[in-house]
Design a protein around this motif. Structure first.
Motif, PDB file in Angstrom:
ATOM      1  N   GLN A 178       0.818  -1.215   0.000  1.00  0.00           N
ATOM      2  CA  GLN A 178       0.000   0.000   0.000  1.00  0.00           C
ATOM      3  C   GLN A 178       0.848   1.261   0.000  1.00  0.00           C
ATOM      4  O   GLN A 178       0.515   2.230  -0.690  1.00  0.00           O
ATOM      5  CB  GLN A 178      -0.943  -0.005   1.200  1.00  0.00           C
ATOM      6  N   ARG A 179       1.916   1.269   0.745  1.00  0.00           N
ATOM      7  CA  ARG A 179       2.770   2.465   0.785  1.00  0.00           C
ATOM      8  C   ARG A 179       3.363   2.749  -0.596  1.00  0.00           C
ATOM      9  O   ARG A 179       3.381   3.896  -1.046  1.00  0.00           O
ATOM     10  CB  ARG A 179       3.869   2.302   1.833  1.00  0.00           C
ATOM     11  N   GLU A 180       3.841   1.723  -1.266  1.00  0.00           N
ATOM     12  CA  GLU A 180       4.406   1.912  -2.607  1.00  0.00           C
ATOM     13  C   GLU A 180       3.353   2.421  -3.588  1.00  0.00           C
ATOM     14  O   GLU A 180       3.629   3.295  -4.417  1.00  0.00           O
ATOM     15  CB  GLU A 180       4.976   0.587  -3.113  1.00  0.00           C
ATOM     16  N   LYS A 181       2.138   1.888  -3.469  1.00  0.00           N
ATOM     17  CA  LYS A 181       1.060   2.345  -4.347  1.00  0.00           C
ATOM     18  C   LYS A 181       0.722   3.804  -4.085  1.00  0.00           C
ATOM     19  O   LYS A 181       0.520   4.594  -5.014  1.00  0.00           O
ATOM     20  CB  LYS A 181      -0.182   1.474  -4.163  1.00  0.00           C
ATOM     21  N   ALA A 182       0.648   4.172  -2.799  1.00  0.00           N
ATOM     22  CA  ALA A 182       0.317   5.554  -2.452  1.00  0.00           C
ATOM     23  C   ALA A 182       1.377   6.517  -2.977  1.00  0.00           C
ATOM     24  O   ALA A 182       1.054   7.598  -3.503  1.00  0.00           O
ATOM     25  CB  ALA A 182       0.169   5.688  -0.936  1.00  0.00           C
ATOM     26  N   VAL A 183       2.649   6.146  -2.856  1.00  0.00           N
ATOM     27  CA  VAL A 183       3.736   7.003  -3.349  1.00  0.00           C
ATOM     28  C   VAL A 183       3.651   7.150  -4.864  1.00  0.00           C
ATOM     29  O   VAL A 183       3.836   8.251  -5.415  1.00  0.00           O
ATOM     30  CB  VAL A 183       5.102   6.427  -2.922  1.00  0.00           C
ATOM     31  N   ALA A 184       3.347   6.059  -5.569  1.00  0.00           N
ATOM     32  CA  ALA A 184       3.217   6.118  -7.030  1.00  0.00           C
ATOM     33  C   ALA A 184       2.067   7.039  -7.434  1.00  0.00           C
ATOM     34  O   ALA A 184       2.185   7.815  -8.397  1.00  0.00           O
ATOM     35  CB  ALA A 184       2.999   4.711  -7.582  1.00  0.00           C
ATOM     36  N   ILE A 185       0.954   6.976  -6.713  1.00  0.00           N
ATOM     37  CA  ILE A 185      -0.195   7.841  -7.009  1.00  0.00           C
ATOM     38  C   ILE A 185       0.174   9.302  -6.731  1.00  0.00           C
ATOM     39  O   ILE A 185      -0.169  10.213  -7.509  1.00  0.00           O
ATOM     40  CB  ILE A 185      -1.414   7.412  -6.174  1.00  0.00           C
ATOM     41  N   TYR A 186       0.870   9.543  -5.638  1.00  0.00           N
ATOM     42  CA  TYR A 186       1.291  10.904  -5.295  1.00  0.00           C
ATOM     43  C   TYR A 186       2.108  11.511  -6.438  1.00  0.00           C
ATOM     44  O   TYR A 186       1.849  12.642  -6.881  1.00  0.00           O
ATOM     45  CB  TYR A 186       2.116  10.877  -4.007  1.00  0.00           C
ATOM     46  N   HIS A 187       3.089  10.776  -6.916  1.00  0.00           N
ATOM     47  CA  HIS A 187       3.955  11.318  -7.963  1.00  0.00           C
ATOM     48  C   HIS A 187       3.206  11.475  -9.288  1.00  0.00           C
ATOM     49  O   HIS A 187       3.492  12.413 -10.048  1.00  0.00           O
ATOM     50  CB  HIS A 187       5.185  10.433  -8.128  1.00  0.00           C
ATOM     51  N   TRP A 188       2.233  10.599  -9.558  1.00  0.00           N
ATOM     52  CA  TRP A 188       1.470  10.760 -10.795  1.00  0.00           C
ATOM     53  C   TRP A 188       0.643  12.045 -10.741  1.00  0.00           C
ATOM     54  O   TRP A 188       0.636  12.831 -11.696  1.00  0.00           O
ATOM     55  CB  TRP A 188       0.544   9.572 -11.037  1.00  0.00           C
ATOM     56  N   VAL A 189      -0.064  12.256  -9.625  1.00  0.00           N
ATOM     57  CA  VAL A 189      -0.907  13.452  -9.512  1.00  0.00           C
ATOM     58  C   VAL A 189      -0.053  14.706  -9.550  1.00  0.00           C
ATOM     59  O   VAL A 189      -0.346  15.666 -10.287  1.00  0.00           O
ATOM     60  CB  VAL A 189      -1.749  13.410  -8.218  1.00  0.00           C
ATOM     61  N   LYS A 190       1.024  14.711  -8.788  1.00  0.00           N
ATOM     62  CA  LYS A 190       1.871  15.900  -8.743  1.00  0.00           C
ATOM     63  C   LYS A 190       2.545  16.160 -10.079  1.00  0.00           C
ATOM     64  O   LYS A 190       2.738  17.320 -10.485  1.00  0.00           O
ATOM     65  CB  LYS A 190       2.919  15.749  -7.645  1.00  0.00           C
ATOM     66  N   GLY A 191       2.889  15.099 -10.805  1.00  0.00           N
ATOM     67  CA  GLY A 191       3.613  15.263 -12.050  1.00  0.00           C
ATOM     68  C   GLY A 191       2.746  15.473 -13.276  1.00  0.00           C
ATOM     69  O   GLY A 191       3.242  15.918 -14.319  1.00  0.00           O
ATOM     70  N   ASN A 192       1.440  15.183 -13.179  1.00  0.00           N
ATOM     71  CA  ASN A 192       0.583  15.253 -14.361  1.00  0.00           C
ATOM     72  C   ASN A 192      -0.481  16.348 -14.303  1.00  0.00           C
ATOM     73  O   ASN A 192      -1.109  16.643 -15.326  1.00  0.00           O
ATOM     74  CB  ASN A 192      -0.106  13.910 -14.585  1.00  0.00           C
ATOM     75  N   LEU A 193      -0.710  16.940 -13.134  1.00  0.00           N
ATOM     76  CA  LEU A 193      -1.673  18.031 -13.033  1.00  0.00           C
ATOM     77  C   LEU A 193      -0.930  19.357 -12.951  1.00  0.00           C
ATOM     78  O   LEU A 193       0.209  19.419 -12.467  1.00  0.00           O
ATOM     79  CB  LEU A 193      -2.568  17.865 -11.806  1.00  0.00           C
ATOM     80  N   ARG A 194      -1.610  20.391 -13.407  1.00  0.00           N
ATOM     81  CA  ARG A 194      -1.054  21.742 -13.353  1.00  0.00           C
ATOM     82  C   ARG A 194      -2.005  22.619 -12.554  1.00  0.00           C
ATOM     83  O   ARG A 194      -3.208  22.568 -12.740  1.00  0.00           O
ATOM     84  CB  ARG A 194      -0.879  22.291 -14.772  1.00  0.00           C
ATOM     85  N   TYR A 195      -1.422  23.397 -11.632  1.00  0.00           N
ATOM     86  CA  TYR A 195      -2.260  24.239 -10.779  1.00  0.00           C
ATOM     87  C   TYR A 195      -2.742  25.461 -11.560  1.00  0.00           C
ATOM     88  O   TYR A 195      -1.943  26.223 -12.110  1.00  0.00           O
ATOM     89  CB  TYR A 195      -1.495  24.707  -9.546  1.00  0.00           C
TER      90      TYR A 195
END
Length: 298
Positions: A178-195
């Motif tokens: 779960q921790r690895e999955k959460a980290v992967a999701i964090y980096h996807w959201v941070k890296g693919n969305l623009r504020y």
């Protein structure tokens, strides 16, 4: 000489008889938890010396235990005695207080008996115990993000789920924890969305759609997109709102049984806010929140 031998023999019989009677009284099946008078200094099986082979309560310096003829002591199991249920730990001792067995809560009185069909306030939490004795605890914090069942989801919600599943298929796999999955999701959201811009608050499914389809939005979009991906990956989330101005949103996510702060929304001063504890995120100065509303982190 005969007279002296007779007296000696009588004294021996009297003393032996009193000793045997005292030993048998110590393990009487009429005694049990809460009854004064049982004090065995050594806990051991004595199937023949202990009496007629009936089930009985016994006690040593550590606590109460229950002997069954031909079986030994009740260990890591329930036992019904005189219409009341008791639970014994891995060493065979009767338990008291709040316990958890097979994922369910139970409460055992000081005498060890299990309670049923009542509520108890225990360490600031309210537990409700049903007719079987199993209890549930009232959640004292803000409720997790509500995920409706598939039959209750709208077609739009199902389309958002499909988008999330497509993204997850690219960034996580079954071998991850779960921790690895959460980290992967964090980096996807941070890296693919623009504020950018302003997002309406309250419709988190719509916010997740905007984040995954349009790839831009404000902090609520980041929160909503993260909530959708985390929940689809099997992790509960809670919406956290900054208490100073009610104008910033992020997630608490439950990872491996514990809650952590999760905020991929970019900050002017930079930094990562991935799986932080209360203390860690509070030191940032930008994430103030009412601690009483949310479950504590490790």
């Amino acid at each position: 000489m005969k007279g002296k031998g007779l007296v000696t023999g009588c004294v021996f019989c009297l003393v032996f008889g009193m000793t045997a009677f005292a030993d048998e009284g110590d393990v009487s099946d009429s005694q049990g938890p809460g009854v004064v008078g049982v004090d065995l200094s050594v806990r051991k099986m004595r199937p023949e010396e202990d009496g007629p082979g009936v089930e009985r309560w016994m006690q040593d310096e550590k606590g109460w235990f229950y002997q069954e003829p031909g079986k030994g002591y009740v260990v890591s199991d329930w036992k019904e005695v005189d219409g009341k249920w008791y639970h014994f730990d891995g060493d065979g001792y009767m338990e008291t207080g709040l316990i958890q067995v097979d994922g369910a809560y139970y409460f055992l009185e000081e005498d060890g008996s299990m309670i049923r069909e009542e509520s108890r306030e225990i360490e600031g939490k309210t537990y409700h115990f049903d007719s079987s004795g199993a209890g549930t605890v009232e959640w004292p914090y803000k409720q997790p993000v509500l995920i409706p069942s598939d039959s209750e989801k709208s077609d739009f919600h199902k389309s958002v789920d499909a988008m999330a599943d497509g993204i997850l298929a690219e960034i996580i796999h079954e071998g991850m924890g779960q921790r690895e999955k959460a980290v992967a999701i964090y980096h996807w959201v941070k890296g693919n969305l623009r504020y950018s811009g302003f997002s309406p608050v309250g419709d988190w499914v719509g916010g997740a759609y905007d984040g995954m389809r349009k790839r831009h939005g404000d902090c609520y979009t980041y929160f909503a997109t993260s909530a959708e991906l985390l929940n689809r990956a099997g992790m509960e989330t809670i919406e956290v709102i900054r208490s100073t101005d009610n104008n910033h949103y992020w997630n608490l996510v439950k990872v491996d049984g514990s809650w952590y702060h999760f905020d991929p929304c970019p900050r002017r001063l930079g930094g990562d806010f991935c799986l932080l504890t209360d203390d860690e995120i509070s030191r940032s100065g930008s994430h103030t929140f009412d601690h009483s509303l949310y479950p504590p982190t490790p």
